[in-house]
Design an enzyme around this catalytic site. Structure first.
Site: not given
Ligand SMILES: Nc1ncnc2c1ncn2[C@@H]1O[C@H](COP(=O)(O)OP(=O)(O)O)[C@@H](O)[C@H]1O
Ligand SMILES: [Mg+2]
Lengths: 312, 274
Positions: A41, A250, A253, A275, A281
């Protein structure tokens, strides 16, 4: 890795080193990456090079990828989840040409995934590296413009300002309205900007099996999250962190619990949600899943129907 | 009667001082190249005591205040502070993290210009709540309620809590700056010309408010001012500076009613003439 790119396509690039950057520069970047991994980080300054593309096109991510990629790597590049946008296509072509590496759009097949603003839906696994393109690495910048001061704040772990920002969000909107670049605390120590990924993806950073590397070209910073690292999104006790929820699956899909993009269909206000992760997808569609727009296929009808039911 | 007088009386009666000073300044000096900012300043400050530093412009008041409050490194001299746990610490020998923590919890600093002490682009509530968040408060509702309480203590309406200080008048900004400092209940507050930029009527209201807060909270204050009326209203004790040095020190009433140094006599008479 020291070999010059030899394949036919790069004959006229004979003056370029493997993966474009010279070995000296790569070593410098690898040192920054190693330091970043050692201090999760923490933003490590590095001597960012000019790349043959403008800032904002992921020059930080490209330098990180160039420093770690080897001839046997398989590269995937996404932009907002899509493999086929200009930015993703250009970067993929760049490495295909300068390093001669294989490329893919399939998340599980990639060893290195360079990304702008998304984390793939398919869970990443051990050995994979996710390279983020970062425009502004400093999460404290918006309230404290002085670099000397923000460095001190990180060094002394003075992170009150991050909560001032979230407080303002709630005071103005009634809830934490930050949806992108949502700040996280890494391994209980450094507060980090996850780059402009949607906060939907924040939980995927937590305890990921993959190595996550972040490169900011213009701001000359590299940072890292090693595998199996604690990544916690900042919040308040009475306003806990939440990811976005979508009230429909979605349209292509039928997937639920994925990040969806809104697509405008016509000028009469027609729209659908699909998606954002194009590979996810497409592979679902290949498995026979169908969303509302494509009609329910006989093969996957039960499944998609069940998912839609679950949402209603 | 000020604390130090009480202590002197106790000492005269052969009784040991019950407490130690909150702050001890010794031989504090700051030079800017060849120019003197302040030179060889020493004094003690007792808990709950208000000390005014007065003198004309350029006499070294701000330099001294900044050296005491660790905002400016002195050339030589020491500042000792008695921490909440009773231990005395040399503030220039503390770790930086500890000193910064002290500055935003047990100390406050009120700037002459509120823009220097506020975040102008975040709400009044967040300005007041910042210190609470800095020390780990993570409950939005509690932070906001505490901010509203403090706004009302400095006479700012609750319904301004989400407004940015950009939209506030000068006097309101200054009161907001005070609330922002007091929210962690510090024991010592530094103020540099706190009423400096304000209209006379606004100044009077702010001084009344400050007097009330100081006595309610038992705050120790070091206030820099070139305005002897401010020193008279707020302080128990004062020091008079000229060319970086302390030329007179004592109880405020005594210094103003019976100035001993010729320079102080001049200062006092010049305000009386106004
Ligand atoms: N940053 C600085 N650099 C050089 N000289 C300074 C600086 N700050 C103050 N001084 C000088 O130090 C003296 C005391 O200034 P200052 O502490 O600001 O006085 P006051 O607050 O009483 O007006 C003045 O002669 C001033 O010009
Ligand atoms: Mg001054």
């Amino acid at each position: 890795m020291n070999a010059l790119a030899q394949d036919e396509g790069s004959q006229n690039l004979a003056t370029y080193n493997f993966a474009y950057l010279d070995e000296q520069t790569k070593r410098m970047i690898r040192r920054a990456i190693l330091k970043g991994i050692a201090v999760p980080g923490y933003q490590v300054p590095f001597a960012s090079r000019e790349m043959p593309m403008p800032y904002g096109w992921g020059t930080g991510g490209v330098q990180v990828t160039a420093a770690i990629i080897g001839p046997d790597d398989v590269l995937k590049v996404i932009d907002q989840g899509a493999d086929d946008t200009t930015n993703a296509v250009s970067i993929r072509a760049f490495f295909a040409k300068t390093a001669g590496v294989a490329t893919t759009t399939a998340t599980p097949d990639a060893t290195i995934i360079q990304t702008r603003h998304r984390i793939p839906e398919t869970p990443l696994t051990q050995g994979q590296v996710l390279v983020y393109q970062v425009p502004i690495p400093e999460p404290l910048r918006f309230l404290e413009p002085r670099e000397t001061e923000t460095r001190k704040m990180h060094a002394l772990e003075e992170y009150g300002l991050m909560h001032v920002k979230l407080y303002e969000d709630i005071a103005r909107n009634g809830h934490i309205a930050t949806t992108y670049a949502y700040p996280v605390k890494v391994e209980g120590r450094y507060v980090m900007d996850p780059s402009p990924t949607p906060k939907f993806d924040n939980p995927k950073m937590h305890q990921s099996e993959a190595l996550q590397l972040f490169g900011a070209g213009r701001e000359k910073r590299i940072y890292a999250i090693p595998p199996h690292t604690e990544v916690v999104s900042l919040d308040f006790e009475d306003h806990p962190f939440e990811i976005q929820h979508f009230d429909q699956p979605c349209a292509m899909c039928g997937a639920v619990e994925v990040y969806l993009d809104e697509v405008v269909l016509d000028d009469k206000g027609g729209r659908m949600f699909v998606c954002s992760d194009t590979h996810h997808c497409e592979s679902r569609q290949a498995d026979g899943h169908r969303g509302a727009l494509l009609g329910e296929s006989p093969g996957a009808g039960d499944d998609a129907g069940a998912e839609k039911e679950a949402i209603r | 009667m000020s604390h130090s007088d009480t202590l002197e009386a106790l000492a005269a009666a052969g009784i040991a001082a019950p407490v130690k000073p909150l702050l001890s300044v010794e031989g504090l000096t700051r030079v800017y190249g060849k120019r003197i900012g302040c030179a060889d300043v020493s004094f003690d400050l007792w808990p709950g005591e208000v000390l005014a530093i007065v003198g004309e412009s350029g006499s070294g008041k701000t330099t001294l205040l900044n050296c005491i409050s660790s905002r400016l490194t002195p050339t030589c001299g020491t500042v000792h502070y008695r921490m909440r746990d009773g231990a005395t610490a040399d503030i220039y020998k503390m770790a930086e993290a500890e000193r910064r923590y002290l500055m935003r919890t047990d100390w406050g600093f009120v700037h002459q210009n509120p823009i220097d002490g506020l975040r102008m682009t975040v709400s009044a509530g967040a300005n007041v709540g910042e210190r609470l968040m800095a020390v780990g408060n993570r409950h939005y509702g509690n932070i906001r309620n505490t901010a509203i309480e403090w706004l009302s203590r400095v006479e700012i309406d609750e319904d301004r809590v989400d407004d940015q200080p950009r939209t506030f008048s000068g006097g309101m900004r200054q009161r907001l700056q005070i609330a922002r400092n007091l929210v962690t209940e510090p024991r010592l507050v530094f103020m540099d010309e706190p009423t400096g930029g304000l209209d006379v009527s606004v100044q009077a209201r702010l001084l009344d408010l400050l007097r009330g807060l100081v006595s309610d909270l038992g705050l120790a204050v070091i206030v820099v001012t070139h305005d002897l009326a401010v020193a008279r209203l707020l302080s128990d004790r004062m020091i008079v500076m000229k060319e970086g040095r302390v030329i007179e020190a004592g109880l405020t009433d005594r210094v103003l009613d019976d100035p001993r140094a010729p320079y102080t006599q001049l200062l006092v008479s010049s305000i009386l003439q106004v």
